[in-house]
Design a protein around this motif. Sequence first.
Motif, PDB file in Angstrom:
ATOM      1  N   SER A   1       5.185  45.285  33.443  1.00 22.37           N
ATOM      2  CA  SER A   1       3.972  44.598  32.985  1.00 22.37           C
ATOM      3  C   SER A   1       3.992  44.601  31.460  1.00 22.37           C
ATOM      4  N   LEU A   2       3.432  43.588  30.898  1.00 23.59           N
ATOM      5  CA  LEU A   2       3.456  43.359  29.453  1.00 23.59           C
ATOM      6  C   LEU A   2       3.196  44.641  28.660  1.00 23.59           C
ATOM      7  N   ILE A   3       4.078  44.947  27.720  1.00 23.21           N
ATOM      8  CA  ILE A   3       3.870  46.117  26.842  1.00 23.21           C
ATOM      9  C   ILE A   3       3.261  45.601  25.549  1.00 23.21           C
ATOM     10  N   ASP A   4       2.034  46.003  25.318  1.00 17.11           N
ATOM     11  CA  ASP A   4       1.283  45.561  24.141  1.00 17.11           C
ATOM     12  C   ASP A   4       0.581  46.783  23.549  1.00 17.11           C
ATOM     13  N   ASN A   5       1.114  47.309  22.470  1.00 12.90           N
ATOM     14  CA  ASN A   5       0.554  48.525  21.863  1.00 12.90           C
ATOM     15  C   ASN A   5      -0.864  48.308  21.339  1.00 12.90           C
ATOM     16  N   VAL A   6      -1.148  47.129  20.845  1.00 12.82           N
ATOM     17  CA  VAL A   6      -2.471  46.858  20.277  1.00 12.82           C
ATOM     18  C   VAL A   6      -3.545  46.999  21.351  1.00 12.82           C
ATOM     19  N   ASN A   7      -3.280  46.472  22.529  1.00  6.03           N
ATOM     20  CA  ASN A   7      -4.253  46.549  23.621  1.00  6.03           C
ATOM     21  C   ASN A   7      -4.062  47.786  24.490  1.00  6.03           C
ATOM     22  N   GLY A   8      -2.985  48.522  24.253  1.00  3.13           N
ATOM     23  CA  GLY A   8      -2.794  49.812  24.912  1.00  3.13           C
ATOM     24  C   GLY A   8      -2.368  49.773  26.361  1.00  3.13           C
ATOM     25  N   TYR A   9      -1.507  48.844  26.733  1.00  7.54           N
ATOM     26  CA  TYR A   9      -1.023  48.864  28.103  1.00  7.54           C
ATOM     27  C   TYR A   9       0.440  48.444  28.170  1.00  7.54           C
ATOM     28  N   GLY A  10       1.030  48.736  29.305  1.00 13.64           N
ATOM     29  CA  GLY A  10       2.412  48.351  29.569  1.00 13.64           C
ATOM     30  C   GLY A  10       3.072  49.371  30.475  1.00 13.64           C
ATOM     31  N   THR A  11       3.974  48.878  31.319  1.00 10.98           N
ATOM     32  CA  THR A  11       4.704  49.771  32.219  1.00 10.98           C
ATOM     33  C   THR A  11       6.161  49.340  32.308  1.00 10.98           C
ATOM     34  N   VAL A  12       6.995  50.318  32.664  1.00  9.81           N
ATOM     35  CA  VAL A  12       8.408  50.060  32.907  1.00  9.81           C
ATOM     36  C   VAL A  12       8.800  50.789  34.186  1.00  9.81           C
ATOM     37  N   VAL A  13       9.917  50.351  34.764  1.00 11.37           N
ATOM     38  CA  VAL A  13      10.468  51.038  35.927  1.00 11.37           C
ATOM     39  C   VAL A  13      11.828  51.571  35.532  1.00 11.37           C
ATOM     40  N   VAL A  14      12.028  52.848  35.812  1.00 11.71           N
ATOM     41  CA  VAL A  14      13.323  53.483  35.589  1.00 11.71           C
ATOM     42  C   VAL A  14      13.561  54.431  36.756  1.00 11.71           C
ATOM     43  N   ASN A  15      14.745  54.375  37.322  1.00 10.77           N
ATOM     44  CA  ASN A  15      15.091  55.192  38.497  1.00 10.77           C
ATOM     45  C   ASN A  15      14.107  54.997  39.644  1.00 10.77           C
ATOM     46  N   GLY A  16      13.579  53.788  39.767  1.00  9.10           N
ATOM     47  CA  GLY A  16      12.653  53.505  40.854  1.00  9.10           C
ATOM     48  C   GLY A  16      11.247  54.040  40.649  1.00  9.10           C
ATOM     49  N   MET A  17      10.987  54.616  39.486  1.00  7.10           N
ATOM     50  CA  MET A  17       9.653  55.169  39.210  1.00  7.10           C
ATOM     51  C   MET A  17       9.000  54.377  38.088  1.00  7.10           C
ATOM     52  N   GLU A  18       7.708  54.128  38.247  1.00  2.38           N
ATOM     53  CA  GLU A  18       6.977  53.395  37.232  1.00  2.38           C
ATOM     54  C   GLU A  18       6.380  54.361  36.212  1.00  2.38           C
ATOM     55  N   TRP A  19       6.546  54.022  34.938  1.00  2.00           N
ATOM     56  CA  TRP A  19       6.043  54.836  33.830  1.00  2.00           C
ATOM     57  C   TRP A  19       5.181  53.974  32.913  1.00  2.00           C
ATOM     58  N   THR A  20       4.180  54.582  32.318  1.00  2.00           N
ATOM     59  CA  THR A  20       3.450  53.932  31.247  1.00  2.00           C
ATOM     60  C   THR A  20       4.366  53.917  30.037  1.00  2.00           C
ATOM     61  N   ALA A  21       4.364  52.797  29.320  1.00  2.00           N
ATOM     62  CA  ALA A  21       5.284  52.675  28.192  1.00  2.00           C
ATOM     63  C   ALA A  21       4.609  51.990  27.023  1.00  2.00           C
ATOM     64  N   VAL A  22       5.058  52.332  25.831  1.00  4.08           N
ATOM     65  CA  VAL A  22       4.633  51.654  24.605  1.00  4.08           C
ATOM     66  C   VAL A  22       5.880  51.304  23.815  1.00  4.08           C
TER      67      VAL A  22
END
Length: 143
Positions: A92-113
Amino acid sequence: MEMAIWLVLFVIMVAFEAATLQLVSIWFAIGCLGGFFAALFGASVQVQIVLFLVISFLLLIAVKPLVGKYLKPKLTKTNAESLVGRRAKVTSLIDNVNGYGTVVVNGMEWTAVSADDAQVLEPETMVVIREIKGVKLIVEKED
């Protein structure tokens, strides 16, 4: 008489080492054995003390680093620490200004900036994990 003193000092040093496990007093315990054997063979008190000091400090300086190197526990990275340097996919879109975003690594979803606050990362973009702060991955776009 000196032999008894050296043996008592030896026992004290070994007990102290057993209590602390810092690999310091064991070298002095071995030095006490040097003093003990010097007393056993009739050396003067001055020779006993010098022998004790020389043996103790030589062992402390020369052997302690080697022993410490081999006895140091091998640290294994935790699951999270092992992610640094790995690739991930933005989900999901990583946008530091609005404070959201996610990534998937090793099949697990993480919050990301994003490592670059001005950069917005679109979904499906491949990123590299640069560090972890708390429960968030700090990522940057893969080259």
